[in-house]
Design a protein around this motif. Sequence first.
Motif, PDB file in Angstrom:
ATOM      1  N   ALA A  54       0.819  -1.108  -0.016  1.00 27.78           N
ATOM      2  CA  ALA A  54       0.132  -0.008   0.101  1.00 27.78           C
ATOM      3  C   ALA A  54       0.806   1.407   0.076  1.00 27.78           C
ATOM      4  CB  ALA A  54      -0.751   0.003   1.078  1.00 27.78           C
ATOM      5  N   LEU A  55       1.665   1.115   1.044  1.00 27.95           N
ATOM      6  CA  LEU A  55       2.816   2.346   1.072  1.00 27.95           C
ATOM      7  C   LEU A  55       3.828   2.403  -0.495  1.00 27.95           C
ATOM      8  CD1 LEU A  55       1.965   2.581   3.968  1.00 27.95           C
ATOM      9  CD2 LEU A  55       4.503   3.210   4.267  1.00 27.95           C
ATOM     10  N   GLN A 102       2.726   1.757  -3.308  1.00 25.57           N
ATOM     11  CA  GLN A 102       1.996   2.049  -4.408  1.00 25.57           C
ATOM     12  C   GLN A 102       2.143   0.837  -5.497  1.00 25.57           C
ATOM     13  OE1 GLN A 102      -0.346   4.753  -4.555  1.00 25.57           O
ATOM     14  NE2 GLN A 102       0.262   4.730  -2.339  1.00 25.57           N
ATOM     15  N   ALA A 145       9.864   1.535   0.224  1.00 24.31           N
ATOM     16  CA  ALA A 145       8.787   1.997   1.171  1.00 24.31           C
ATOM     17  C   ALA A 145       9.149   1.609   2.793  1.00 24.31           C
ATOM     18  CB  ALA A 145       7.440   1.468   0.800  1.00 24.31           C
ATOM     19  N   HIS A 178       9.992   4.244   5.314  1.00 30.42           N
ATOM     20  CA  HIS A 178       9.034   5.329   5.544  1.00 30.42           C
ATOM     21  C   HIS A 178       7.936   4.623   6.590  1.00 30.42           C
ATOM     22  CE1 HIS A 178       5.863   8.329   5.307  1.00 30.42           C
ATOM     23  NE2 HIS A 178       5.193   7.355   4.664  1.00 30.42           N
ATOM     24  N   VAL A 196      -2.162   3.794   8.807  1.00 37.56           N
ATOM     25  CA  VAL A 196      -1.370   3.922   7.712  1.00 37.56           C
ATOM     26  C   VAL A 196      -2.195   3.476   6.404  1.00 37.56           C
ATOM     27  CG1 VAL A 196       1.108   2.892   6.420  1.00 37.56           C
ATOM     28  CG2 VAL A 196       0.641   3.705   9.016  1.00 37.56           C
ATOM     29  N   GLU A 254      -4.494   5.928   4.771  1.00 38.87           N
ATOM     30  CA  GLU A 254      -3.675   7.284   4.002  1.00 38.87           C
ATOM     31  C   GLU A 254      -3.181   6.917   2.680  1.00 38.87           C
ATOM     32  OE1 GLU A 254      -0.765   8.219   6.804  1.00 38.87           O
ATOM     33  OE2 GLU A 254      -2.108   9.453   7.794  1.00 38.87           O
ATOM     34  N   ASN A 255      -3.177   5.371   2.406  1.00 38.63           N
ATOM     35  CA  ASN A 255      -2.760   4.955   1.132  1.00 38.63           C
ATOM     36  C   ASN A 255      -3.416   4.102   0.624  1.00 38.63           C
ATOM     37  OD1 ASN A 255       0.535   5.791   1.293  1.00 38.63           O
ATOM     38  ND2 ASN A 255       0.018   5.076   3.218  1.00 38.63           N
ATOM     39  N   THR A 256      -4.761   3.799   1.041  1.00 36.95           N
ATOM     40  CA  THR A 256      -5.630   3.045   0.217  1.00 36.95           C
ATOM     41  C   THR A 256      -6.738   3.731   0.060  1.00 36.95           C
ATOM     42  OG1 THR A 256      -5.900   1.555   2.141  1.00 36.95           O
ATOM     43  CG2 THR A 256      -4.607   0.650   0.493  1.00 36.95           C
TER      44      THR A 256
END
Length: 550
Positions: free
Chosen positions: A147-148, A150, A370, A373, A444, A447-449
């Motif tokens: 997810a982070l 991408q 990723a 992070h 987390v 914020e990414n999905t």
Amino acid sequence: MLSQLSINNYALINHLSIDFSNGLSIITGETGAGKSILLGALGLVLGNRADLSSLKDTSQKCIVEAKLAITNYNLQDFFEEVDLDYEAETIIRREILPSGKSRAFVNDTPVTLSVLNELRTKLIDVHSQHQTMQLSDTSFQFAIIDALAQNQEKIASYKSGFTQLNVLKKQLEVLETQQKEANQQYDYNLHLFTELEKANIKKEEQDELEEKLEKLNNIEHIKLNLSEALEISINEEIGIQNLLYSLETKLTKIAPFSKEYQEVLARITSVKIEVDDIVTELENANETVEFHPNEAEEINDRLQVLYNLQKKHYVNSNEELLAVLEQLSEKVRQVESAEEEIENKKKEIHAVAEKLDNIAHLISNARKKAIPHLTKELQNLLADLGMQNARFSIKVKPTIIYFSNGKDELEFLFAANKGGNFGELKKVASGGELSRIMLSVKKVLSENTQLPTIIFDEIDTGVSGEVSNKIAAIMQNMSKNMQVIAITHLPQIAAKGNSHYKVYKEEVKGVTTTNLKQLTTEERVVEIAEMLSGKNISDSALIHAKELLN
């Protein structure tokens, strides 16, 4: 977003219909009031298995219906793929009949549970306490990192190639198995094929030879009868030809006297011409009929070859023998061309594998980038949640193995205390720690999905005080981008909701039922005060409740 949930005749619920808003919604209630029943009903409408025990009144059907606003979630393609009508406000309905039969509908179209389960993953994420064990699942850990990173599009492309690779490998396996089996029979099949091919079999040959042999075997009888037939036809005194000539002559003399005689004469002339032609054919046949012993022997030999071949292959005609020849030809051809087919299949596999390797390399690199992070963000979130010394060790290790999401193995380790050793989450983290880790992970992921709704079922288990405020703050922050529904027993979290619902039981005429209602501001003060001090609400608890709400 879940906008409305209606429940009829489910567990302890007679009838219930509640509207939900966006932002952070809180659900509270005493232990045993029925919060799990609400989640059970929601799970039912989202595709969980059901049985008759779900019915409150077993003589009536149970209906659970959820309305969801899905305008902003790009689900048109999915609805088209599963042949469903897309509606901005989609209604999912689940029915359990007294017979035990279950039915599911999306916008009034019947659907299978598999479609419903696939749709739920795009609409609602329900997190309960036991789901913290997902954290130890490698697939879930990869989902966090991807997810982070991408990686969604790259993994979708990889999965398509992965499926194709497995299909090709299966085809190769079948080819190699067929070749192995065929090789075992090849020499024998080649012998049979060669034998039939050399026999030069023709479809109508047997009938023709049998007829010719029959004629040769009866040649004397044929010769005698042909001679006698010619004698009858051409004898000077009693032969049919001479008699017809005489008859024609007589009628020729009287034909001028009557049309009737002329017609009879014409008919006699026609018969005479036909008889002349027959006589000519009989003469030709008589001249050509000769007995050739060698020819009869040759025909006999040839027929015996055909009969033996038919017996050998358990057939009754040349036509069937030709079919056997075709089958043997194909078996021989398969073996002789199998190496080429296998080689071509291997080339296909190599080409697909090469593309997969490239995509897997991109996926792996994105994961590695990723991880720092992700580690930093999770550790920062956990520090805010009272786990200042929490550390993660996450490593991606490329392999030569093709997995369904790439070619990496994952080491996802955790240490809760300073100086502690890293270990698997399920072995080194307590229940309360796992809940906080999962909340951080969901933060987390949110914020990414793109997920419309997330439901937390007592994710605050094992925490209190300032940590509960931090949990509430994280949920509030998440609710800016998505709908968050939290079932909680902590007043600090309950006070942070944009809306607040209470689950409660009541007894009517000796029957206990579960209900849910949205609380007014005044009712929220009382509920939170009760959560602070119990049933006997003190003035200080009321003051504290108002402070929390403000």
